[in-house]
Design a protein around this motif. Structure first.
Motif, PDB file in Angstrom:
ATOM      1  N   GLU A  10       0.827  -1.203   0.000  1.00 52.04           N
ATOM      2  CA  GLU A  10       0.000   0.000   0.000  1.00 52.04           C
ATOM      3  C   GLU A  10       0.868   1.263   0.000  1.00 52.04           C
ATOM      4  N   ALA A  11       1.949   1.251   0.788  1.00 53.76           N
ATOM      5  CA  ALA A  11       2.852   2.404   0.826  1.00 53.76           C
ATOM      6  C   ALA A  11       3.532   2.592  -0.532  1.00 53.76           C
ATOM      7  N   TYR A  12       3.951   1.479  -1.137  1.00 53.47           N
ATOM      8  CA  TYR A  12       4.564   1.541  -2.458  1.00 53.47           C
ATOM      9  C   TYR A  12       3.600   2.151  -3.473  1.00 53.47           C
ATOM     10  N   PHE A  13       2.384   1.609  -3.544  1.00 52.27           N
ATOM     11  CA  PHE A  13       1.428   2.060  -4.543  1.00 52.27           C
ATOM     12  C   PHE A  13       1.063   3.532  -4.321  1.00 52.27           C
ATOM     13  N   ASN A  14       0.906   3.914  -3.069  1.00 51.01           N
ATOM     14  CA  ASN A  14       0.590   5.302  -2.755  1.00 51.01           C
ATOM     15  C   ASN A  14       1.710   6.240  -3.233  1.00 51.01           C
ATOM     16  N   LEU A  52       2.479   0.142 -22.354  1.00 63.40           N
ATOM     17  CA  LEU A  52       2.493  -0.307 -20.961  1.00 63.40           C
ATOM     18  C   LEU A  52       2.774   0.878 -20.046  1.00 63.40           C
ATOM     19  N   CYS A  53       1.895   1.103 -19.082  1.00 69.26           N
ATOM     20  CA  CYS A  53       1.999   2.270 -18.197  1.00 69.26           C
ATOM     21  C   CYS A  53       1.999   3.537 -19.043  1.00 69.26           C
ATOM     22  N   CYS A  54       0.915   3.716 -19.770  1.00 67.54           N
ATOM     23  CA  CYS A  54       0.812   4.774 -20.779  1.00 67.54           C
ATOM     24  C   CYS A  54       0.677   6.164 -20.192  1.00 67.54           C
ATOM     25  N   CYS A  73      -2.482   0.941 -21.040  1.00 73.44           N
ATOM     26  CA  CYS A  73      -2.857   0.539 -19.684  1.00 73.44           C
ATOM     27  C   CYS A  73      -2.047   1.341 -18.676  1.00 73.44           C
ATOM     28  N   ASP A  74      -2.658   1.596 -17.523  1.00 72.98           N
ATOM     29  CA  ASP A  74      -1.985   2.348 -16.476  1.00 72.98           C
ATOM     30  C   ASP A  74      -2.710   2.112 -15.154  1.00 72.98           C
ATOM     31  N   GLY A  75      -1.998   2.348 -14.048  1.00 69.89           N
ATOM     32  CA  GLY A  75      -2.574   2.177 -12.723  1.00 69.89           C
ATOM     33  C   GLY A  75      -3.288   3.400 -12.198  1.00 69.89           C
ATOM     34  N   SER A  76      -3.184   4.526 -12.900  1.00 73.57           N
ATOM     35  CA  SER A  76      -3.802   5.768 -12.451  1.00 73.57           C
ATOM     36  C   SER A  76      -5.025   6.089 -13.302  1.00 73.57           C
ATOM     37  N   GLN A  77      -6.198   6.035 -12.709  1.00 68.32           N
ATOM     38  CA  GLN A  77      -7.405   6.377 -13.445  1.00 68.32           C
ATOM     39  C   GLN A  77      -7.397   7.846 -13.839  1.00 68.32           C
ATOM     40  N   GLU A  78      -6.809   8.689 -13.001  1.00 65.84           N
ATOM     41  CA  GLU A  78      -6.721  10.116 -13.315  1.00 65.84           C
ATOM     42  C   GLU A  78      -5.947  10.344 -14.611  1.00 65.84           C
ATOM     43  N   LYS A  79      -4.817   9.661 -14.750  1.00 63.86           N
ATOM     44  CA  LYS A  79      -4.033   9.791 -15.979  1.00 63.86           C
ATOM     45  C   LYS A  79      -4.778   9.203 -17.175  1.00 63.86           C
ATOM     46  N   ARG A  91      -8.468   2.343 -26.885  1.00 69.43           N
ATOM     47  CA  ARG A  91      -8.967   1.642 -25.688  1.00 69.43           C
ATOM     48  C   ARG A  91      -7.890   1.682 -24.605  1.00 69.43           C
ATOM     49  N   PHE A  92      -8.313   2.052 -23.406  1.00 73.06           N
ATOM     50  CA  PHE A  92      -7.415   2.093 -22.262  1.00 73.06           C
ATOM     51  C   PHE A  92      -7.930   1.167 -21.171  1.00 73.06           C
ATOM     52  N   ILE A  93      -6.984   0.528 -20.475  1.00 68.75           N
ATOM     53  CA  ILE A  93      -7.300  -0.446 -19.436  1.00 68.75           C
ATOM     54  C   ILE A  93      -6.715   0.047 -18.125  1.00 68.75           C
ATOM     55  N   HIS A  94      -7.537   0.103 -17.099  1.00 72.85           N
ATOM     56  CA  HIS A  94      -7.067   0.508 -15.774  1.00 72.85           C
ATOM     57  C   HIS A  94      -6.656  -0.743 -15.007  1.00 72.85           C
ATOM     58  N   LEU A  95      -5.370  -0.871 -14.734  1.00 80.64           N
ATOM     59  CA  LEU A  95      -4.894  -2.011 -13.944  1.00 80.64           C
ATOM     60  C   LEU A  95      -3.534  -1.719 -13.346  1.00 80.64           C
ATOM     61  N   ASP A  96      -3.222  -2.442 -12.288  1.00 78.79           N
ATOM     62  CA  ASP A  96      -1.931  -2.355 -11.620  1.00 78.79           C
ATOM     63  C   ASP A  96      -1.014  -3.383 -12.274  1.00 78.79           C
ATOM     64  N   VAL A  97      -0.091  -2.916 -13.081  1.00 80.33           N
ATOM     65  CA  VAL A  97       0.789  -3.805 -13.841  1.00 80.33           C
ATOM     66  C   VAL A  97       1.602  -4.703 -12.913  1.00 80.33           C
ATOM     67  N   ASN A  98       1.925  -4.227 -11.716  1.00 83.23           N
ATOM     68  CA  ASN A  98       2.672  -5.047 -10.762  1.00 83.23           C
ATOM     69  C   ASN A  98       1.965  -6.360 -10.443  1.00 83.23           C
TER      70      ASN A  98
END
Length: 199
Positions: A10-14, A52-54, A73-79, A91-98
């Motif tokens: 959680e600290a990493y992702f934050n 990847l991580c666009c 794809c990216d982990g930030s919905q804001e981006k 097409r964009f995919i919201h996901l945590d690549v990790n």
């Protein structure tokens, strides 16, 4: 992996969503464009590419101008919201690549991964799993800061041997099952390596 993230995802992702969050169009647009023009000097390309991580879609925008069909794809919905505004037909995919890179569940001819592997908690795992997203003989283009002083504080930089020689960086990618076709030191965005890999 940095000690502070041991057993604390959680600290990493934050940190990735706050401390290291930048909007590429504001900082690196020219460098991104120059890198893509270096890799793809011709205007027309065919095939489907995963960005990847666009991020905010700046890379996606320039790659589309080269003729590629893109999925981002990216982990930030804001981006991704910004990316969709720049590239409404992509097409964009919201996901945590990790954690979820296999969840993309598609095959691509190409993957483009700029300045993201040094951010991953376990970049070696992502390198292995990214191969499952490519057709046989598919290509992945990886851009990472180099030397390591350019990415201090990023959790994955040590695992990628970015503080070592080019031969040692090559060995890391080869140990994950990739064939290293080329590795070029450049300075389009910042001191970096542009690596072309084949699955």
């Amino acid at each position: 992996m940095l000690e502070k993230y041991q057993n604390n995802y959680e600290a990493y992702f934050n940190d990735q969503m706050t401390t290291f969050k930048s909007f590429e169009s504001q900082l690196y647009s020219k460098g991104i464009s120059d890198t893509i023009n270096h890799l793809f000097p011709q205007e027309i390309h065919v095939g489907i590419m995963l960005d990847l991580c666009c991020g905010d879609g700046t890379t996606t925008f320039f790659l589309k101008r080269k003729g590629f069909h893109l999925v981002g794809c990216d982990g930030s919905q804001e981006k991704l919201n910004v990316a969709s505004g720049k590239n409404p037909d992509t097409r964009f995919i919201h996901l945590d690549v990790n954690k979820d890179v296999r969840m993309i569940g598609e095959k691509f001819q190409y993957i483009y991964a700029s300045h993201c592997f040094e951010h991953f908690l376990d970049p070696l795992m992502v390198l292995v799993e990214a191969r499952t997203l490519l057709i046989p003989g598919g290509l992945m283009y990886v851009i990472v800061p180099y030397p390591n002083s350019e990415c201090e504080g990023h959790p994955g930089s040590g695992l990628l041997a970015l503080d070592k020689s080019l031969a040692e960086v090559t060995a890391v990618f080869e140990s994950c099952g990739w064939k290293v076709l080329s590795m070029v030191e450049a300075n389009f965005r910042e001191p970096e390596l542009i690596i072309t890999l084949q699955s």
